[in-house]
Design a protein around this motif. Structure first.
Motif, PDB file in Angstrom:
ATOM      1  N   GLY A  52       0.530  -1.340   0.262  1.00 13.31           N
ATOM      2  CA  GLY A  52      -0.144  -0.063  -0.034  1.00 13.31           C
ATOM      3  C   GLY A  52       0.567   1.289   0.198  1.00 13.31           C
ATOM      4  N   PRO A  53       1.832   1.370   0.948  1.00 18.96           N
ATOM      5  CA  PRO A  53       2.591   2.416   0.891  1.00 18.96           C
ATOM      6  C   PRO A  53       3.447   2.997  -0.340  1.00 18.96           C
ATOM      7  N   ALA A  54       3.682   2.140  -0.833  1.00 20.88           N
ATOM      8  CA  ALA A  54       4.405   1.188  -2.339  1.00 20.88           C
ATOM      9  C   ALA A  54       3.777   2.313  -3.052  1.00 20.88           C
ATOM     10  N   LEU A  55       2.342   1.958  -3.349  1.00 21.71           N
ATOM     11  CA  LEU A  55       1.991   1.863  -4.499  1.00 21.71           C
ATOM     12  C   LEU A  55       1.351   4.228  -3.855  1.00 21.71           C
ATOM     13  N   ALA A  56       1.517   4.639  -2.704  1.00 25.51           N
ATOM     14  CA  ALA A  56       1.365   5.992  -2.347  1.00 25.51           C
ATOM     15  C   ALA A  56       2.744   6.490  -2.699  1.00 25.51           C
ATOM     16  N   LEU A  57       3.353   6.258  -2.616  1.00 23.34           N
ATOM     17  CA  LEU A  57       5.170   6.746  -2.809  1.00 23.34           C
ATOM     18  C   LEU A  57       4.900   7.110  -4.844  1.00 23.34           C
ATOM     19  N   ILE A  58       4.293   5.242  -5.057  1.00 22.68           N
ATOM     20  CA  ILE A  58       5.215   6.084  -6.652  1.00 22.68           C
ATOM     21  C   ILE A  58       4.526   6.662  -7.639  1.00 22.68           C
ATOM     22  N   VAL A  59       2.626   6.512  -6.794  1.00 22.34           N
ATOM     23  CA  VAL A  59       1.427   7.902  -7.468  1.00 22.34           C
ATOM     24  C   VAL A  59       2.204   9.387  -6.559  1.00 22.34           C
ATOM     25  N   ALA A  60       2.503   9.303  -5.609  1.00 23.33           N
ATOM     26  CA  ALA A  60       2.613  10.623  -4.940  1.00 23.33           C
ATOM     27  C   ALA A  60       3.876  11.459  -6.339  1.00 23.33           C
ATOM     28  N   ILE A  61       4.806  10.291  -5.918  1.00 23.14           N
ATOM     29  CA  ILE A  61       6.389  11.237  -6.880  1.00 23.14           C
ATOM     30  C   ILE A  61       6.009  10.701  -9.153  1.00 23.14           C
ATOM     31  N   VAL A  62       4.379  10.132  -9.281  1.00 21.97           N
ATOM     32  CA  VAL A  62       4.231  10.506 -11.091  1.00 21.97           C
ATOM     33  C   VAL A  62       3.500  11.201 -11.124  1.00 21.97           C
ATOM     34  N   LEU A  63       2.487  11.816  -9.701  1.00 20.11           N
ATOM     35  CA  LEU A  63       1.984  13.585  -9.690  1.00 20.11           C
ATOM     36  C   LEU A  63       2.819  14.905  -9.848  1.00 20.11           C
ATOM     37  N   PHE A  64       3.872  14.682  -8.488  1.00 20.46           N
ATOM     38  CA  PHE A  64       4.127  15.295  -8.307  1.00 20.46           C
ATOM     39  C   PHE A  64       5.505  15.982  -9.526  1.00 20.46           C
ATOM     40  N   SER A  65       5.651  14.748 -10.176  1.00 15.78           N
ATOM     41  CA  SER A  65       6.804  15.089 -11.991  1.00 15.78           C
ATOM     42  C   SER A  65       5.913  15.920 -12.876  1.00 15.78           C
ATOM     43  N   LEU A  66       4.719  15.471 -13.070  1.00 15.68           N
ATOM     44  CA  LEU A  66       3.641  15.876 -13.663  1.00 15.68           C
ATOM     45  C   LEU A  66       3.586  17.272 -13.146  1.00 15.68           C
ATOM     46  N   ALA A  67       3.187  17.361 -12.239  1.00 21.52           N
ATOM     47  CA  ALA A  67       3.024  18.403 -11.846  1.00 21.52           C
ATOM     48  C   ALA A  67       4.296  19.553 -12.044  1.00 21.52           C
ATOM     49  N   THR A  68       4.975  19.471 -11.852  1.00 19.05           N
ATOM     50  CA  THR A  68       5.799  20.444 -11.528  1.00 19.05           C
ATOM     51  C   THR A  68       7.516  20.306 -12.167  1.00 19.05           C
ATOM     52  N   ASP A  69       7.606  21.169 -12.626  1.00 16.72           N
ATOM     53  CA  ASP A  69       9.113  20.530 -13.333  1.00 16.72           C
ATOM     54  C   ASP A  69      10.100  20.253 -13.059  1.00 16.72           C
ATOM     55  N   THR A  70       9.792  20.751 -12.380  1.00 15.09           N
ATOM     56  CA  THR A  70      11.466  20.617 -10.440  1.00 15.09           C
ATOM     57  C   THR A  70      11.768  19.839 -10.257  1.00 15.09           C
ATOM     58  N   PHE A  71      10.252  18.787  -9.823  1.00 14.39           N
ATOM     59  CA  PHE A  71      10.275  17.746  -9.103  1.00 14.39           C
ATOM     60  C   PHE A  71      10.847  16.136  -8.717  1.00 14.39           C
ATOM     61  N   PHE A  72      10.735  16.358 -10.431  1.00 16.24           N
ATOM     62  CA  PHE A  72      11.864  14.445 -10.776  1.00 16.24           C
ATOM     63  C   PHE A  72      12.611  15.398 -11.474  1.00 16.24           C
ATOM     64  N   ASP A  73      13.861  15.122 -10.228  1.00 11.42           N
ATOM     65  CA  ASP A  73      15.409  15.790 -10.978  1.00 11.42           C
ATOM     66  C   ASP A  73      15.886  14.555  -9.732  1.00 11.42           C
TER      67      ASP A  73
END
Lengths: 338, 331
Positions: B26-47
Motif C-alpha cells: 500500500g505505502p509503496a503504491l502511494a509513494l509511486i503515485v505521489a512521485i508520478v503526480l509531482f513529476s507531472l505537476a512540476t518541472d523541478t520535482f523529477f530530478d
C-alpha cells in the motif's frame, strides 16, 4: 485493562499540568499596593530554560537586589503555556507582589488574570511581548518587532546595492504576533509587499532548525536564482544556511536574521548571516524593575509602549543603515556583558 | 446475482489478505503515485538531485521510525525517541566542542540512547507499566535535560566524524548518495533480516500478537521486549549522528514533533498500532511518502498548513486501510 490504562493516562496528564511552574519564594505577607514603600516584584516568563528568558530573569533579579526590592520569578512550562502563567500570576498575588512583570505567552490567554491583578491595585507591565489590546497592561517594555524586521529589511536592501531582490522567506509560527510584525517590518524595510513578484517563495518552520532546513531545500529545488533570504529568528537562519551551503549558494546570498543571541552574533562573525538584529531583554527587565521601585515609592505608574530598541549587527556595514560589528555584538549579546 | 456477490466478496477478501501479507505494498503504491503526480505537476520535482535531497530529508525521521517500528511491533510505543536523540546530539556536540575525540563523543551519545532504552524496557518488563506512560515521562525528562545541557543555545559542530554522514557523498548512477543514506539503508536491511529470518524476529511478532500465547509457547517475553527497546535505543543514537550530518548544529529546539513524525511514518508504512503486524520496508516507504509530499507541495507553492492537512488525511487513510484489512481477516 483498557480502563486502567485510560485512568493512568489521565493521572499522568494531571501530574504534568500541575508541575508546570518553578518557584523561588523570597517573601510572605499581604497584598501591597503602590505608595506603600517597599517594592515586591514578581516576574513571569514564558519558560525558564530559554537563555533569552534566563537573561531577562537574571537582569531583573540583579536590578531588584541593587534597589532593595524583593524579587520572585515564576514561569510557564513551555511557550504558549497560558494556564501555567495564570497560575503564576495568582501565586504572585497570593505572595503579596505589588508589581508583576510578565512576558505573556499569548496576547489574549492571560488577560483575565492580569485584569484581576490590576483591579486589586497591582502594577502590571508586559515585557518582550505586547498584549492585545495593548492597554490590558499598564505599560509594555519590549522590542518593537516591526522596527527590528524593518532594520533587517533595510540592511538586505542596502546590501543588494540596487539589484532587484529575489527573496526566500523563512517564517516562524504562522499567525503569531511576533512573526507577523517581523515579517511585515522586513517587507517594509526591503520595500516589498506580500504580493510582490520579488518573493520567490516562503516556508513556515515554527522556530525549528531542521524544519527550516527542509523547507529551504524544497524551495531551492524550485529555483536557485535568488539573492536574499529572510529568517524570522536565528535557529531557523542556521537551518536555512545549511540548505544554502549544501547547494553552494551562500556566496551569492544576503541573509538576515533577528534575535541577537551570542550564537547568532557568532554566525554573523563566521559569515553565515550577513546581519542579525539584536534585541535587549536586559533593558526590558531593568526598566521594568525600576518602574516597580518607583511605583512602590510614589504610586506613579508607567504607561504606553516603551521600545527597548534593536540594533543591526554586521561586519559589512552598509551606508544608510546604522549598525554595530560582531565584536560589539559578542560583548553585548541580548544586552548583557559576556 | 448471488454468485456475483460471492465472487466480489471473495475478491475483496483476497485483497485484504494480500495487504495483510505484504503491508508494504500500500505505502509503496502511494509513494509511486505521489512521485508520478509531482513529476507531472512540476518541472523541478523529477530530478536526481531532488530525489536524493528528499531521501536525505527523511533520513533522521526514517531512522527514528526504524526503532519505532520495532517498538510498535511489540504493541509498545516510544514517545521519547526524538527527545532522546536530541539529548544525544547535544552530548556529542558538547563533548566535541570540549575537545573530545569525535569517536568518543559519538559513542557517548549512542550509549545514552541505549541507556534510555534499557530504562524504558526495564520499567516495561519489571513493573509492567504501559509504554505510553513510561515514554511520556522520559520524553518530559529528556526535553528538560536537553534544555539544561544547552541552556537553550545551539551548539555548533565542527568535528569531521560527527558530520561525516552528511558531508561525504559519492555518485551512484548519477544520483548523489551520502554515507548517511547508505548507513540508513544498511540498517533497514539489517533489521529486515533480523525480523524475517531469525528466531528473534519471530519472537518479536509473536510477542506483539499475543504475549500470553508467546509466553506459553516458551518465548522469553520480557527478554524480547527489553531487547527491542535496546535495539531501538541504538537506532535513536544513530539518528542523532544522522541529524548532525544534516545540520552541523545541535539545537535543543529542533525535532519537537520528531516522536509523532516517526509514528506517522510507521503507521503510513502499514504497521499496526496494535502490534504484531507490519514491516520495516513499509516504514521506509512511509517516511519517504511524507518527505515526498512536503517537497512536492512546497515546489507547487502550497501553503504549509495545507501540507499538514494532506499528511494528516493520508495518515487516517492508512489506519482505515489497516482496520478494513484486519476486519476482513477476522471474518
Amino acid at each position: 485493562m483498557r480502563q486502567r490504562s485510560l485512568t493512568a493516562v489521565a493521572l499522568a496528564a494531571v501530574l504534568a499540568a500541575t508541575t508546570g511552574c518553578t518557584v523561588e519564594r523570597h517573601w510572605g505577607g499581604n497584598t501591597n499596593t503602590g505608595g506603600s514603600g517597599k517594592a515586591k516584584v514578581g516576574l513571569v516568563t514564558k519558560t525558564d530554560t530559554n537563555p533569552y528568558f534566563v537573561e531577562l530573569r537574571n537582569a531583573a533579579r540583579a536590578t531588584a537586589q541593587a534597589n532593595g526590592a524583593d524579587f520572585s520569578a515564576l514561569a510557564g512550562q513551555f511557550d504558549g503555556d497560558n494556564d501555567g502563567q495564570v497560575r503564576a500570576i495568582e501565586n504572585l498575588r497570593q505572595q503579596g507582589a505589588n508589581t508583576i512583570l510578565i512576558t505573556p505567552s499569548s496576547s489574549t490567554g492571560v488577560l483575565k488574570a492580569i485584569k484581576d491583578a490590576r483591579d486589586a491595585g497591582v502594577l502590571v507591565i508586559a515585557l518582550d511581548t505586547a498584549t492585545e489590546p495593548a492597554d490590558a497592561v499598564d505599560a509594555t517594555f519590549a522590542t518593537d518587532n516591526f522596527a527590528a524586521g524593518e532594520g533587517q529589511g533595510a540592511y538586505v536592501k542596502a546590501a543588494l546595492n540596487g539589484v532587484p531582490a529575489k527573496l526566500l522567506m523563512v517564517d516562524g509560527t504562522a499567525g503569531s504576533t511576533v512573526d507577523t510584525q517581523r515579517h511585515g517590518g522586513f517587507l517594509k524595510g526591503i520595500g516589498l509587499t506580500d504580493s510582490s513578484p520579488e518573493i520567490k517563495g516562503h516556508t513556515a518552520a515554527n522556530g525549528d532548525q531542521s524544519l527550516a532546513q527542509q523547507g529551504m531545500e524544497n524551495l531551492l529545488q524550485r529555483s536557485t536564482d535568488i539573492n536574499a533570504v529572510y529568517s524570522m529568528n536565528e535557529p531557523m537562519g542556521r537551518g536555512a544556511y545549511a540548505a544554502l551551503n549544501a547547494r553552494g549558494l551562500t556566496g551569492q546570498i544576503v541573509m538576515g536574521s533577528i534575535d541577537g543571541g551570542c550564537e547568532g552574533v557568532q554566525n554573523v562573525k563566521n559569515g553565515q548571516f550577513a546581519a542579525t538584529v539584536m534585541q535587549f531583554p536586559k533593558k526590558m527587565a531593568e526598566q521594568g524593575v525600576l518602574a516597580a521601585v518607583e511605583y512602590a515609592k510614589t504610586g506613579k505608574k508607567p504607561s504606553g509602549f516603551v521600545n527597548t530598541g534593536s540594533a543591526v549587527i554586521t561586519d559589512k556595514p552598509m551606508p544608510g543603515v546604522e549598525s554595530h560589528d560582531s565584536a560589539w555584538g559578542l560583548q553585548n549579546c541580548w544586552g548583557g556583558k559576556k | 446475482m448471488t454468485t456475483a456477490t460471492a465472487v466480489s466478496t471473495k475478491e475483496r477478501e483476497s485483497l485484504g489478505e494480500f495487504l495483510l501479507r505484504a503491508p508494504a505494498v500500500g505505502p509503496a503504491l502511494a509513494l509511486i503515485v505521489a512521485i508520478v503526480l509531482f513529476s507531472l505537476a512540476t518541472d523541478t520535482f523529477f530530478d536526481l538531485d531532488n530525489l536524493s535531497t528528499v531521501v536525505q530529508q527523511s533520513l533522521v525521521v526514517g531512522t527514528l521510525a526504524l526503532g519505532q517500528t520495532l517498538v510498535i511491533l511489540i504493541s509498545g510505543i516510544d514517545l521519547s525517541n526524538a527527545a532522546s536523540m536530541v539529548v544525544a546530539t547535544l552530548i556529542m556536540a558538547k563533548l566535541a566542542a570540549a575537545g573530545a575525540n569525535g569517536f568518543v563523543a559519538l559513542l557517548a551519545g549512542v550509549v545514552l540512547t541505549i541507556i534510555v532504552g534499557i530504562f524504558i524496557g526495564g520499567l516495561a518488563t519489571r513493573i509492567k507499566l504501559p509504554a505510553f506512560i513510561i515514554t511520556l515521562g522520559t520524553f518530559t525528562m529528556l526535553t528538560a535535560v536537553s534544555k539544561l545541557i544547552a541552556g537553550g543555545q545551539a551548539v555548533p559542530v565542527t568535528d569531521g566524524l560527527l558530520q561525516w554522514l552528511g558531508t561525504k557523498r559519492y555518485l551512484f548512477g548519477g544520483i548523489p548518495i551520502t554515507y548517511g543514506m547508505t548507513l540508513a539503508l544498511l540498517m533497514y536491511l539489517g533489521v529486515w533480516y533480523a525480523l524475517t529470518k531469525t528466531a528473534w524476529g519471530k519472537h518479536v511478532y509473536a510477542v506483539g500478537n499475543a504475549p500470553e500465547s508467546a509466553r506459553l509457547s516458551g518465548i522469553k517475553v520480557n527478554r524480547t521486549v527489553l531487547s527491542v527497546y535496546i535495539v531501538a535505543g541504538l537506532t535513536f543514537g544513530i539518528a542523532a549522528w544522522q541529524a548532525l550530518g544534516r545540520t552541523p548544529n545541535a539545537d535543543p529546539n529542533q525535532f519537537q514533533l520528531g516522536n509523532l513524525d516517526s509514528i506517522t511514518a510507521v503507521v503510513l508504512g502499514g504497521t499496526s498500532l496494535f502490534g504484531g503486524r507490519g514491516s520495516v520496508l513499509g516504514t521506509l516507504m512511509g517516511a519517504l511518502v511524507v518527505a515526498v509530499l512536503r517537497s512536492g507541495l512546497t515546489q507547487m507553492n502550497v501553503d504549509g498548513n495545507y501540507q499538514d492537512l494532506a499528511t494528516g488525511a493520508l495518515l487516517i487513510a492508512a489506519v482505515v486501510v489497516d482496520r478494513i484489512a484486519r476486519r476482513q481477516q477476522q471474518s
